[in-house]
Design an enzyme around this catalytic site. Structure first.
Site, PDB file in Angstrom:
ATOM      1  N   HIS A 124      22.732 -31.945 -22.802  1.00  0.00           N
ATOM      2  CA  HIS A 124      23.334 -33.215 -22.412  1.00  0.00           C
ATOM      3  C   HIS A 124      22.186 -33.978 -21.769  1.00  0.00           C
ATOM      4  O   HIS A 124      21.400 -33.380 -21.009  1.00  0.00           O
ATOM      5  CB  HIS A 124      24.417 -33.018 -21.346  1.00  0.00           C
ATOM      6  N   ASP A 130      21.580 -33.024 -18.356  1.00  0.00           N
ATOM      7  CA  ASP A 130      20.982 -31.734 -17.978  1.00  0.00           C
ATOM      8  C   ASP A 130      19.530 -31.950 -17.538  1.00  0.00           C
ATOM      9  O   ASP A 130      18.993 -31.194 -16.737  1.00  0.00           O
ATOM     10  CB  ASP A 130      20.967 -30.745 -19.165  1.00  0.00           C
TER      11      ASP A 130
END
Ligand code: GLO
Ligand code: MG
Length: 366
Positions: A48, A51
């Site tokens: 993502h 992240d």
């Protein structure tokens, strides 16, 4: 064909929290995870955008983090095969991202996805995968499911247009899931996603990323789900893991549950020579410590390789060959009309034997 193994950064970064308990592992730095994955047998990763880049970061900070990640990727020899966005953690998305009843939240979700698409492009990701974890409902009275689908359609159309406008070499995918964290999610299975994609402005740009656990949560056969995606030319990615059927999302180690289903998934991917990355979306167990996380990574990859070897053995087994040849012969021999009238010819279906051969091959007794 050289197989590419991949992990979501969020899998290794998962700290072992669950709805009933706090984290059991300390946080890992995403750059450390990128090099750690490469050192433990992965050639690729997914993430993502969040992240790597904390939400709310300024553009200069985003660019610095992307630059560092790219450097780390080059040094470690690992690439980014898919990007997504966390449009589910923050309270603002509690009633949905793309399907929210609040127009301002829908706008925010689209903006978040679009910004993450830009990040994915800068990392060289060929795929942007959307799992709309909050795009569902507990209270059906609160939203017409048709309106939800129309909002999803508008959102996907806008994101596909964003990709086209910027000329990114990137495709979009939907990762279906039946429920969790919402009571029910609207894009719940591969079948739902395929039907939905056909209603989009640019259906060719959009495919699916089936996940074994999500299929098993719906009580479905994961190999059959994946077959639908392949048949439609829409298998843009895959999430491998383990899951006991009809439960909360367990994301067990690949090979940690439903051995036969895992075997038939690997068989399908290998037999079809599917060129995409074998991507794991499994979570190290809560009982695992920081070091054990890397054993978990190697365990998932090793499980895939072992199952692929079992597939090879199955495909080369003489008795299996004979049985399959026998089955194929029924297809060409059309029974004469008189026989058909008396009922179909009596055939030994031998499927029990075939099934036992699968068992023996899996157990290593053959
Ligand atoms: C959760 C999903 C999730 C997605 C990820 C993709 O159940 O499997 O982990 O795979 O958000 O970006
Ligand atoms: Mg997943």
């Amino acid at each position: 064909m050289k197989r590419v193994f991949s992990f979501g950064l969020w899998t290794v970064m998962n700290r072992g929290a669950d709805p009933f308990g706090a984290p059991t592992r300390s946080p890992l730095d995403p750059l450390q995870v990128i090099s750690g994955l490469a050192a433990h047998g992965a050639q690729a990763f997914e993430l993502h955008a969040e992240d790597l880049i904390p939400p709310g970061s300024l553009l200069a900070e985003r660019d610095r983090l992307i630059h560092e990640a790219r450097q780390r990727m080059d040094d470690a020899g690992i690439r980014c095969v898919a990007c997504g966005s966390d449009v589910f953690s923050e309270p603002i998305f509690k009633d949905g991202g793309l399907v929210s009843n609040e127009a301002r939240v829908r706008r925010l979700a689209i903006a978040r996805y679009a910004a993450a698409i830009d990040v994915g492009h800068l990392l060289g990701a060929p795929l942007f995968n959307i799992w709309g974890g909050r795009d569902g409902a507990e209270v059906d009275a609160s939203r017409s499911p048709i309106d939800a689908l129309k909002r999803l359609r508008d959102g996907f159309n806008e994101l596909a247009a964003h990709i086209a406008r910027h000329g990114y070499a990137m495709r979009l995918s939907i990762e279906p899931k039946p429920n969790e964290p919402r009571g029910d999610l609207y894009l719940s299975t591969v079948g739902h996603a395929l039907a939905f994609i056909a209603t989009l402005d640019q259906p060719d740009r959009v495919g699916v990323v089936p996940e074994l656990a999500h299929a098993a949560m719906a009580g479905l056969n994961p190999a059959h789900e994946i077959a639908h995606a392949l048949y439609a030319g829409k298998l843009f990615g895959i999430h491998l893991n383990g899951q006991r059927p009809l439960r909360f999302d367990q994301d067990l180690r690949f090979g940690g549950a439903n051995l036969k289903d895992s075997f038939f998934v690997v068989k399908l991917l290998e037999d079809e020579d599917w060129p995409g990355p074998r991507s794991f979306d499994a979570h190290p167990y809560r009982t695992t410590d920081e070091q054990g996380v890397w054993d978990f990574v190697q365990g998932c990859i090793s499980a895939y390789k072992i199952l692929a070897e079992k597939v090879r053995r199955f495909n080369e087994d003489l008795e299996v060959h004979q049985l399959l040849a026998e089955i194929r012969s029924w297809d060409v021999s059309v029974p004469p009309v008189e026989t058909a009238a008396e009922g179909s010819p009596r055939r030994a279906f031998l499927y029990d034997r075939l099934d036992h051969l699968v068992f023996e091959i899996l157990m290593g007794t053959r």
